[in-house]
Motif scaffolding. Sequence first.
Motif, PDB file in Angstrom:
ATOM      1  N   GLY A 129       0.832  -1.195   0.000  1.00 22.86           N
ATOM      2  CA  GLY A 129       0.000   0.000   0.000  1.00 22.86           C
ATOM      3  C   GLY A 129       0.866   1.242   0.000  1.00 22.86           C
ATOM      4  N   HIS A 130       0.413   2.269  -0.700  1.00 23.32           N
ATOM      5  CA  HIS A 130       1.187   3.508  -0.783  1.00 23.32           C
ATOM      6  C   HIS A 130       0.202   4.663  -0.771  1.00 23.32           C
ATOM      7  N   GLY A 131       0.331   5.501   0.202  1.00 25.74           N
ATOM      8  CA  GLY A 131      -0.578   6.631   0.334  1.00 25.74           C
ATOM      9  C   GLY A 131      -0.853   6.890   1.798  1.00 25.74           C
ATOM     10  N   GLY A 132      -1.929   6.337   2.289  1.00 22.95           N
ATOM     11  CA  GLY A 132      -2.195   6.395   3.712  1.00 22.95           C
ATOM     12  C   GLY A 132      -2.924   7.625   4.210  1.00 22.95           C
ATOM     13  N   TYR A 133      -3.541   8.406   3.320  1.00 22.69           N
ATOM     14  CA  TYR A 133      -4.347   9.550   3.759  1.00 22.69           C
ATOM     15  C   TYR A 133      -5.473   9.760   2.756  1.00 22.69           C
ATOM     16  N   PHE A 134      -6.694   9.848   3.280  1.00 19.67           N
ATOM     17  CA  PHE A 134      -7.846  10.066   2.400  1.00 19.67           C
ATOM     18  C   PHE A 134      -9.017  10.545   3.237  1.00 19.67           C
ATOM     19  N   ALA A 135      -9.752  11.521   2.700  1.00 19.98           N
ATOM     20  CA  ALA A 135     -10.964  12.053   3.334  1.00 19.98           C
ATOM     21  C   ALA A 135     -10.700  12.562   4.745  1.00 19.98           C
ATOM     22  N   GLY A 136      -9.602  13.292   4.901  1.00 20.72           N
ATOM     23  CA  GLY A 136      -9.369  13.987   6.157  1.00 20.72           C
ATOM     24  C   GLY A 136      -8.693  13.189   7.240  1.00 20.72           C
ATOM     25  N   LYS A 137      -8.259  11.984   6.980  1.00 19.64           N
ATOM     26  CA  LYS A 137      -7.615  11.203   8.032  1.00 19.64           C
ATOM     27  C   LYS A 137      -6.595  10.226   7.455  1.00 19.64           C
ATOM     28  N   ALA A 138      -5.622   9.890   8.302  1.00 21.03           N
ATOM     29  CA  ALA A 138      -4.663   8.861   7.936  1.00 21.03           C
ATOM     30  C   ALA A 138      -5.356   7.512   8.018  1.00 21.03           C
ATOM     31  N   ARG A 139      -5.209   6.709   6.980  1.00 22.31           N
ATOM     32  CA  ARG A 139      -5.878   5.417   6.931  1.00 22.31           C
ATOM     33  C   ARG A 139      -5.092   4.468   6.054  1.00 22.31           C
ATOM     34  N   PRO A 190      -3.998   2.489   2.966  1.00 21.16           N
ATOM     35  CA  PRO A 190      -4.170   2.777   1.534  1.00 21.16           C
ATOM     36  C   PRO A 190      -5.048   1.725   0.858  1.00 21.16           C
ATOM     37  N   GLY A 191      -5.668   2.131  -0.249  1.00 19.47           N
ATOM     38  CA  GLY A 191      -6.432   1.184  -1.037  1.00 19.47           C
ATOM     39  C   GLY A 191      -7.932   1.340  -0.922  1.00 19.47           C
ATOM     40  N   HIS A 192      -8.416   2.550  -0.680  1.00 19.54           N
ATOM     41  CA  HIS A 192      -9.862   2.772  -0.590  1.00 19.54           C
ATOM     42  C   HIS A 192     -10.475   2.708  -1.984  1.00 19.54           C
ATOM     43  N   VAL A 193     -11.547   1.945  -2.135  1.00 22.01           N
ATOM     44  CA  VAL A 193     -12.138   1.736  -3.459  1.00 22.01           C
ATOM     45  C   VAL A 193     -12.694   3.022  -4.061  1.00 22.01           C
ATOM     46  N   ALA A 194     -13.043   3.989  -3.218  1.00 23.53           N
ATOM     47  CA  ALA A 194     -13.610   5.249  -3.714  1.00 23.53           C
ATOM     48  C   ALA A 194     -12.548   6.296  -4.002  1.00 23.53           C
ATOM     49  N   TYR A 195     -11.287   5.983  -3.766  1.00 20.55           N
ATOM     50  CA  TYR A 195     -10.237   7.001  -3.862  1.00 20.55           C
ATOM     51  C   TYR A 195     -10.192   7.642  -5.242  1.00 20.55           C
ATOM     52  N   PHE A 196     -10.032   6.851  -6.289  1.00 18.14           N
ATOM     53  CA  PHE A 196      -9.870   7.436  -7.623  1.00 18.14           C
ATOM     54  C   PHE A 196     -11.149   8.072  -8.163  1.00 18.14           C
ATOM     55  N   PRO A 197     -12.336   7.476  -7.978  1.00 18.12           N
ATOM     56  CA  PRO A 197     -13.543   8.204  -8.398  1.00 18.12           C
ATOM     57  C   PRO A 197     -13.688   9.556  -7.699  1.00 18.12           C
ATOM     58  N   VAL A 198     -13.384   9.601  -6.406  1.00 20.06           N
ATOM     59  CA  VAL A 198     -13.472  10.870  -5.687  1.00 20.06           C
ATOM     60  C   VAL A 198     -12.426  11.852  -6.212  1.00 20.06           C
ATOM     61  N   MET A 199     -11.218  11.370  -6.468  1.00 23.34           N
ATOM     62  CA  MET A 199     -10.172  12.248  -6.979  1.00 23.34           C
ATOM     63  C   MET A 199     -10.561  12.838  -8.331  1.00 23.34           C
ATOM     64  N   LEU A 200     -11.152  12.037  -9.192  1.00 24.29           N
ATOM     65  CA  LEU A 200     -11.615  12.559 -10.478  1.00 24.29           C
ATOM     66  C   LEU A 200     -12.705  13.606 -10.276  1.00 24.29           C
ATOM     67  N   ALA A 201     -13.580  13.362  -9.316  1.00 21.39           N
ATOM     68  CA  ALA A 201     -14.707  14.276  -9.082  1.00 21.39           C
ATOM     69  C   ALA A 201     -14.264  15.616  -8.519  1.00 21.39           C
ATOM     70  N   ILE A 202     -13.150  15.652  -7.777  1.00 17.22           N
ATOM     71  CA  ILE A 202     -12.737  16.906  -7.142  1.00 17.22           C
ATOM     72  C   ILE A 202     -11.555  17.570  -7.842  1.00 17.22           C
ATOM     73  N   LYS A 203     -10.900  16.849  -8.775  1.00 17.19           N
ATOM     74  CA  LYS A 203      -9.739  17.412  -9.469  1.00 17.19           C
ATOM     75  C   LYS A 203     -10.057  17.892 -10.881  1.00 17.19           C
ATOM     76  N   LEU A 204     -10.993  17.239 -11.565  1.00 12.66           N
ATOM     77  CA  LEU A 204     -11.267  17.591 -12.949  1.00 12.66           C
ATOM     78  C   LEU A 204     -12.163  18.824 -13.029  1.00 12.66           C
ATOM     79  N   PRO A 205     -12.082  19.574 -14.127  1.00 11.42           N
ATOM     80  CA  PRO A 205     -12.926  20.764 -14.283  1.00 11.42           C
ATOM     81  C   PRO A 205     -14.412  20.419 -14.233  1.00 11.42           C
TER      82      PRO A 205
END
Length: 600
Positions: A350-360, A362-377
């Motif tokens: 696992g590589h990362g360890g932080y998502f949605a305001g807390k250290a956790r 790595p490997g959250h299934v919603a990570y990349f969909p959420v990243m696309l939703a908040i990073k893309l125009p």
Amino acid sequence: MCHTRATLTTQSLGIRSDVVRAASVSRVRRWRRHWAAALLVAMISALAIASERGKSWTADEDVHLIRGLSYWWVGDTRFNFAHPPLANALQAAPSAVLDEKFDLSSLSGWRRLSPVRLSHQWARRDFELVQHQVWRGRMVTVGFFAALCGLVYWLGMRLWGRKTGLVALVFVGANTAMLAHARLLTTDIPAVFASSVLLAATVRYVRQTGAMSWVWLCLSACLACLTKHSGLVLVAMSAAVVLATAGLGKLRFSGESLGPRVARPLRDFAAIGLVVLLAINAAYGFQRTGWRVDELIAEKEPTSWLRRRNGGDLLDNNPVFSRLPPQLRIPLPMPYLVGLATIAKQNSLGHGGYFAGKARKPGHVAYFPVMLAIKLPVGLLAMFAVGVVAVLRRRVRLSATSAVIAGFGGLYLAAAMRSDINIGVRHVLPFVPVMALLAARSATWLLERVDSMRVRTAVLASVLSVPGGALIAFPHYIGDFNVLVGGPRGGLYVNVIGEDWGQDTAALADHVLESGKSPLYYYTNFTLRRFELSERGVDVRKFSCKKRPPPGGLIAIQRSDWVRKPGCFRWLREREPDATVARHLYVFDNGAAELSSSRR
């Protein structure tokens, strides 16, 4: 003796001059149709180049450079294990040609099989030279990005018309998430380009018969596999989409019986697999290939942080490789196999360890969909969402070609969601051109089919908001977030990893020098960041995150370290930073008065 020179003219060849002029005018008119696209690509490239000015090296750019220089100057590919050599070789090619050749194998980093150590030694040897070399490599990446923009325009135009191509170009090229990586010496943008080329070749293959369709698909598969190890997965996805199209009897496979229409792509992809195998070996110069399993295990692997975490060589401890028969010969170069084992180990740890305001973990299934939703125009997201809703509600029928594109992108996103490597949106960037093409088609469909001024105004506003957002965010693209999450303030609560790669080290140096306070106690695991600060005139010192440095000067801490290591910097936790540089660097005054008050 007299010699008479015969002059060939259109009349002597029997060709009418008016036909020649008409053909010439026709060609000119065809190219004039694309002037808007050419202008947009030029403007987008200029924006990427301008946003690079003043930005420091980001994490691993020095290592990407040294891999490429080693490829050309030493002729040895042992350091090309993290990524296949193509992208880094192209990025280092200008410096390998323009600068005086240096024997990198004479440095201790080479002898110790440590590309990181070697890159540090190279940077310390001539900091100004390496700055120029990194800049040249970044310009090669900008070239990849310009080619990507042109490819997306061409594909959208060929499938749905010039307007769709132009909108898709805007959605990709003026996209802040793409611009953030378009000016970096990394393999991310080359990988997006390679995956998009493979997508275009896949679309051509399922739409057109003929040998050239196979040739383009084969070449694109080689490009993908020589750019990143994930190219193997992309080729498998292409095969899955093609076989699904053949199984359903769509596009070029319509009218054929099931057996022949499935057998043909199976044979074609089997042949592609053999060509890709040859291409990989050729890219590595046929070095260290065809070795037995026991020979591969006996050979010492290059040093990396994952090898240290593993406690030894990665191939030796790989659960699949270690079970193979010792005498079995593997027709792949050792560095390529080490790279595959490295990715497997990185994913398992696992590589990362932080998502949605807390250290956790790595490997959250919603990570990349959420990243696309908040990073893309938002404009791109809106047009993509309109298309999805229209299809789900059966307001519009999804064409077979659109289904192929959506299937390719959907498989990629699904694979990314299963990954435990969550270090920013960059690993899902190959999905963005898919979204851009489908969103552009949705936008032009609305403009053509819906007779409403409000709808047309909303569509145009969505499209124009994308370049507008890029201009507003300029030049801080890496840490940019859209308005759905409240911009960087809300976005950095959701994710901090992948938003700070050290790009603002120069800004930190400027802040420290302007403050007139010294020394700077800087906490970072990246040695070259301290070295760059020192080269810029800052008295920088290292300190432990669990031990208070001596009073005086300033303390600087990366936001990502601050939020991911709650057990560190305890003597500062009750204080607010005295300054925040470029949204990512917390700066505290290390004066004696402040320290004594914080003890209370």
